[in-house]
Design a protein around this motif. Structure first.
Motif, PDB file in Angstrom:
ATOM      1  N   GLU A 363       0.819  -1.214   0.000  1.00  0.00           N
ATOM      2  CA  GLU A 363       0.000   0.000   0.000  1.00  0.00           C
ATOM      3  C   GLU A 363       0.851   1.261   0.000  1.00  0.00           C
ATOM      4  N   ASP A 364       2.165   1.138   0.226  1.00  0.00           N
ATOM      5  CA  ASP A 364       3.042   2.302   0.358  1.00  0.00           C
ATOM      6  C   ASP A 364       3.546   2.841  -0.968  1.00  0.00           C
ATOM      7  N   TRP A 365       3.427   2.069  -2.045  1.00  0.00           N
ATOM      8  CA  TRP A 365       3.938   2.548  -3.322  1.00  0.00           C
ATOM      9  C   TRP A 365       3.119   1.949  -4.474  1.00  0.00           C
ATOM     10  N   THR A 366       3.223   2.559  -5.628  1.00  0.00           N
ATOM     11  CA  THR A 366       2.485   2.134  -6.825  1.00  0.00           C
ATOM     12  C   THR A 366       3.481   1.760  -7.916  1.00  0.00           C
ATOM     13  N   PRO A 367       3.371   0.542  -8.495  1.00  0.00           N
ATOM     14  CA  PRO A 367       4.351   0.131  -9.526  1.00  0.00           C
ATOM     15  C   PRO A 367       4.187   0.910 -10.817  1.00  0.00           C
ATOM     16  N   ALA A 368       5.318   1.372 -11.336  1.00  0.00           N
ATOM     17  CA  ALA A 368       5.339   2.000 -12.660  1.00  0.00           C
ATOM     18  C   ALA A 368       5.843   1.021 -13.719  1.00  0.00           C
ATOM     19  N   GLU A 369       6.722   0.075 -13.295  1.00  0.00           N
ATOM     20  CA  GLU A 369       7.229  -0.980 -14.188  1.00  0.00           C
ATOM     21  C   GLU A 369       7.195  -2.304 -13.437  1.00  0.00           C
ATOM     22  N   ARG A 370       6.851  -3.371 -14.153  1.00  0.00           N
ATOM     23  CA  ARG A 370       6.813  -4.702 -13.541  1.00  0.00           C
ATOM     24  C   ARG A 370       7.719  -5.636 -14.344  1.00  0.00           C
ATOM     25  N   TRP A 371       8.642  -6.299 -13.637  1.00  0.00           N
ATOM     26  CA  TRP A 371       9.590  -7.203 -14.281  1.00  0.00           C
ATOM     27  C   TRP A 371       9.597  -8.552 -13.560  1.00  0.00           C
ATOM     28  N   MET A 372       9.988  -9.586 -14.301  1.00  0.00           N
ATOM     29  CA  MET A 372      10.151 -10.933 -13.731  1.00  0.00           C
ATOM     30  C   MET A 372      11.520 -11.456 -14.153  1.00  0.00           C
ATOM     31  N   ARG A 373      12.266 -11.952 -13.174  1.00  0.00           N
ATOM     32  CA  ARG A 373      13.601 -12.493 -13.471  1.00  0.00           C
ATOM     33  C   ARG A 373      13.722 -13.884 -12.852  1.00  0.00           C
ATOM     34  N   VAL A 374      14.219 -14.847 -13.651  1.00  0.00           N
ATOM     35  CA  VAL A 374      14.443 -16.208 -13.169  1.00  0.00           C
ATOM     36  C   VAL A 374      15.893 -16.311 -12.732  1.00  0.00           C
ATOM     37  N   GLU A 375      16.089 -16.660 -11.450  1.00  0.00           N
ATOM     38  CA  GLU A 375      17.438 -16.774 -10.914  1.00  0.00           C
ATOM     39  C   GLU A 375      18.117 -18.048 -11.426  1.00  0.00           C
ATOM     40  N   GLN A 376      19.435 -18.138 -11.226  1.00  0.00           N
ATOM     41  CA  GLN A 376      20.200 -19.284 -11.732  1.00  0.00           C
ATOM     42  C   GLN A 376      19.754 -20.595 -11.112  1.00  0.00           C
ATOM     43  N   ASP A 377      19.293 -20.559  -9.854  1.00  0.00           N
ATOM     44  CA  ASP A 377      18.869 -21.783  -9.194  1.00  0.00           C
ATOM     45  C   ASP A 377      17.417 -22.136  -9.471  1.00  0.00           C
ATOM     46  N   GLY A 378      16.762 -21.388 -10.347  1.00  0.00           N
ATOM     47  CA  GLY A 378      15.388 -21.684 -10.703  1.00  0.00           C
ATOM     48  C   GLY A 378      14.354 -20.940  -9.894  1.00  0.00           C
ATOM     49  N   ASP A 379      14.777 -20.130  -8.923  1.00  0.00           N
ATOM     50  CA  ASP A 379      13.822 -19.338  -8.153  1.00  0.00           C
ATOM     51  C   ASP A 379      13.326 -18.149  -8.980  1.00  0.00           C
ATOM     52  N   MET A 380      12.216 -17.578  -8.533  1.00  0.00           N
ATOM     53  CA  MET A 380      11.590 -16.488  -9.256  1.00  0.00           C
ATOM     54  C   MET A 380      11.752 -15.190  -8.467  1.00  0.00           C
ATOM     55  N   ALA A 381      12.098 -14.123  -9.141  1.00  0.00           N
ATOM     56  CA  ALA A 381      12.189 -12.802  -8.520  1.00  0.00           C
ATOM     57  C   ALA A 381      11.258 -11.856  -9.261  1.00  0.00           C
ATOM     58  N   LEU A 382      10.301 -11.272  -8.527  1.00  0.00           N
ATOM     59  CA  LEU A 382       9.433 -10.246  -9.087  1.00  0.00           C
ATOM     60  C   LEU A 382      10.033  -8.891  -8.745  1.00  0.00           C
ATOM     61  N   LEU A 383      10.209  -8.048  -9.740  1.00  0.00           N
ATOM     62  CA  LEU A 383      10.819  -6.733  -9.573  1.00  0.00           C
ATOM     63  C   LEU A 383       9.809  -5.663  -9.963  1.00  0.00           C
ATOM     64  N   ALA A 384       9.764  -4.617  -9.160  1.00  0.00           N
ATOM     65  CA  ALA A 384       8.833  -3.522  -9.440  1.00  0.00           C
ATOM     66  C   ALA A 384       9.529  -2.187  -9.219  1.00  0.00           C
ATOM     67  N   LYS A 385       9.334  -1.270 -10.144  1.00  0.00           N
ATOM     68  CA  LYS A 385       9.847   0.092 -10.014  1.00  0.00           C
ATOM     69  C   LYS A 385       8.657   1.015  -9.750  1.00  0.00           C
ATOM     70  N   ASP A 386       8.712   1.723  -8.635  1.00  0.00           N
ATOM     71  CA  ASP A 386       7.560   2.555  -8.291  1.00  0.00           C
ATOM     72  C   ASP A 386       7.640   3.913  -8.976  1.00  0.00           C
ATOM     73  N   THR A 387       6.620   4.727  -8.761  1.00  0.00           N
ATOM     74  CA  THR A 387       6.536   6.028  -9.441  1.00  0.00           C
ATOM     75  C   THR A 387       7.615   7.004  -8.978  1.00  0.00           C
ATOM     76  N   ALA A 388       8.238   6.694  -7.824  1.00  0.00           N
ATOM     77  CA  ALA A 388       9.324   7.551  -7.335  1.00  0.00           C
ATOM     78  C   ALA A 388      10.687   7.097  -7.830  1.00  0.00           C
ATOM     79  N   GLY A 389      10.743   5.999  -8.610  1.00  0.00           N
ATOM     80  CA  GLY A 389      12.005   5.518  -9.162  1.00  0.00           C
ATOM     81  C   GLY A 389      12.716   4.496  -8.309  1.00  0.00           C
ATOM     82  N   LYS A 390      12.131   4.092  -7.179  1.00  0.00           N
ATOM     83  CA  LYS A 390      12.742   3.080  -6.331  1.00  0.00           C
ATOM     84  C   LYS A 390      12.326   1.678  -6.785  1.00  0.00           C
ATOM     85  N   TRP A 391      13.256   0.701  -6.576  1.00  0.00           N
ATOM     86  CA  TRP A 391      13.005  -0.688  -6.973  1.00  0.00           C
ATOM     87  C   TRP A 391      12.664  -1.537  -5.746  1.00  0.00           C
TER      88      TRP A 391
END
Length: 428
Positions: A363-391
């Motif tokens: 509730e503290d931030w709003t995503p401006a960009e949404r990314w998905m990255r698969v780690e080397q060990d097969g785990d999933m990382a969801l990445l989001a960049k908010d409207t203030a530019g923080k990841w």
């Protein structure tokens, strides 16, 4: 149905791995002919036949990872799980009905294929039918040779010139008329309540030729070649659809014959006997290869064997040492691994899309960009960049068993910009 399909796909994966390993040995054969003895090449071949034909042994050998890079590392794009002794997974191993699945090629390239229940059923039936047909054909051939051999008369091992056999109380010899070739069967006959390893000799051989052929066949028994060929034969029948295994089987049998020739030459005394042995090969080793169980003196490969016999000489100690060092290095190259790579990135993305997971946002931030990255060990990382530019980052763990996702962390604010190499945008 799905469990049977998964089992079949797993076994077919092992057949592919066997073909890759034994195929690599064929490619390296011109080098191995110089570096290793025939018996060492036979043991190396057994690493391919036993090491891939026995799933438990394949996993056990996976822990012997001494060299920085092994052959299994190179050919394993992903595995069936997350431990170092898991099996390679070229074909998908988590079948859940008709749909698109990821096939992994050596090197890590993903290829999408359409699998259906009907397709797998047809492939399974053809596979089992091939196993049944080949088993029946080879059983009939072996049975015919056994029946023909049992008609021969037992040879008295107390005869002059057979002193080396008198201490072997587990072996019996029969002289048989009409045999196409002399051959052996480990545990071939039961007599007087005891099972004997049998040597069946052509009765038409002259006494001098008979002694040389007998030594050769007896060395097959001493070197356990019959058991080796029986297991390789079983693996060949089980994965009959892989043409590489047929070529590997041919050269594996040739190496056993060459190894037995070397052993026999070491047992013979003087150059005259070795010359007679080469002449015997010229006369008798011109028959067709027996693709069934028995090992025969007259199997195909006379030219190579005669050349090897003529060129044979007792090696110096430093040559032996060098060959053993080369054998250890080659052996270690073909064991170790495979790497614990349970998924390709395409696997994880596909499983994520199938799972249709609703991601909770902060509730503290709003995503401006949404990314998905698969780690080397097969785990999933969801990445989001908010409207203030923080990841921000949230991690999921993907199960190697059933493909379900378990959230490992809540949203965490990152200090800098993440590495987006290989990441995909807008998948959640």
């Amino acid at each position: 149905m799905y469990a049977l399909a998964d089992s079949a796909l797993m076994l077919w994966n092992m057949g592919i791995a066997a073909g890759l390993m034994l195929g690599a040995m064929l490619v390296l054969r011109p080098v191995l002919l110089r570096l290793l003895t025939a018996q060492q090449r036979t043991w190396l071949g057994m690493l391919g036949w036993y090491g891939t034909g026995m799933i438990n042994l394949f996993g056990l050998l996976g822990w012997v990872h001494i060299l920085p890079v092994t052959f299994r590392d190179l050919i394993t794009p992903r595995t069936t799980g997350r431990t170092a002794n898991e099996l390679p997974a070229y074909l998908p191993v988590d079948y859940r009905g008709t749909g698109e699945y990821v096939m992994a090629l050596p090197g890590g390239k993903a290829v999408w294929v359409e699998l259906t229940d009907g397709m797998l059923l047809v492939l399974g039936v053809v596979w089992l039918a091939g196993i049944a047909a080949l088993s029946i054909w080879m059983w009939r051939r072996s049975r015919q040779l056994k029946v023909l051999g049992r008609q021969g008369e037992l040879l008295d091992l107390k005869d002059p010139g057979l002193e080396y056999l008198q201490g072997d109380r587990d072996t019996a010899v029969r002289l048989c008329r009409g045999l196409p070739t002399s051959f052996v069967y480990q545990g071939g006959e039961k007599m007087d309540g005891k099972r004997y390893d049998m040597i069946y000799l052509q009765a038409e051989l002259s006494p001098q030729r008979r002694e040389l052929v007998l030594r050769h066949e007896w060395n097959h028994l001493r070197m356990l070649h019959s058991w080796m060929k029986s297991w390789a034969n079983l693996v060949l029948v089980f994965w009959w659809w892989n043409p590489i295994l047929w070529a590997a089987y041919y050269y594996f049998c040739r190496d056993m014959e060459l190894a037995c020739d070397e052993k026999t030459l070491r047992d013979l005394e003087g150059g005259e006997q070795r010359k007679q042995y080469a002449q015997t090969l010229v006369e008798l080793a011109s028959g067709k290869m027996l693709w069934g169980e028995p090992l025969a003196f007259g199997e195909y490969g006379a030219v190579a064997r005669v050349k090897a016999v003529i060129a044979w000489h007792k090696p110096q100690w430093w040559v032996k040492l060098g060959k053993w060092c080369a054998f250890v290095l080659v052996f270690l190259f073909f064991v170790g691994g495979p790497r614990n790579i349970p998924f390709l990135p395409e696997d994880v993305v596909w499983k994520w899309q199938q799972a249709d997971i609703e991601v909770e946002l902060s509730e503290d931030w709003t995503p401006a960009e949404r990314w998905m990255r698969v780690e080397q060990d097969g785990d999933m990382a969801l990445l989001a960049k908010d409207t203030a530019g923080k990841w921000h980052k949230m991690s999921y763990w993907c199960s190697a068993w059933n493909g379900t996702f378990l959230r490992m962390s809540d949203w965490e604010t990152m200090l800098g910009t993440p590495n987006l190499t290989g990441a995909q945008q807008g998948l959640w």
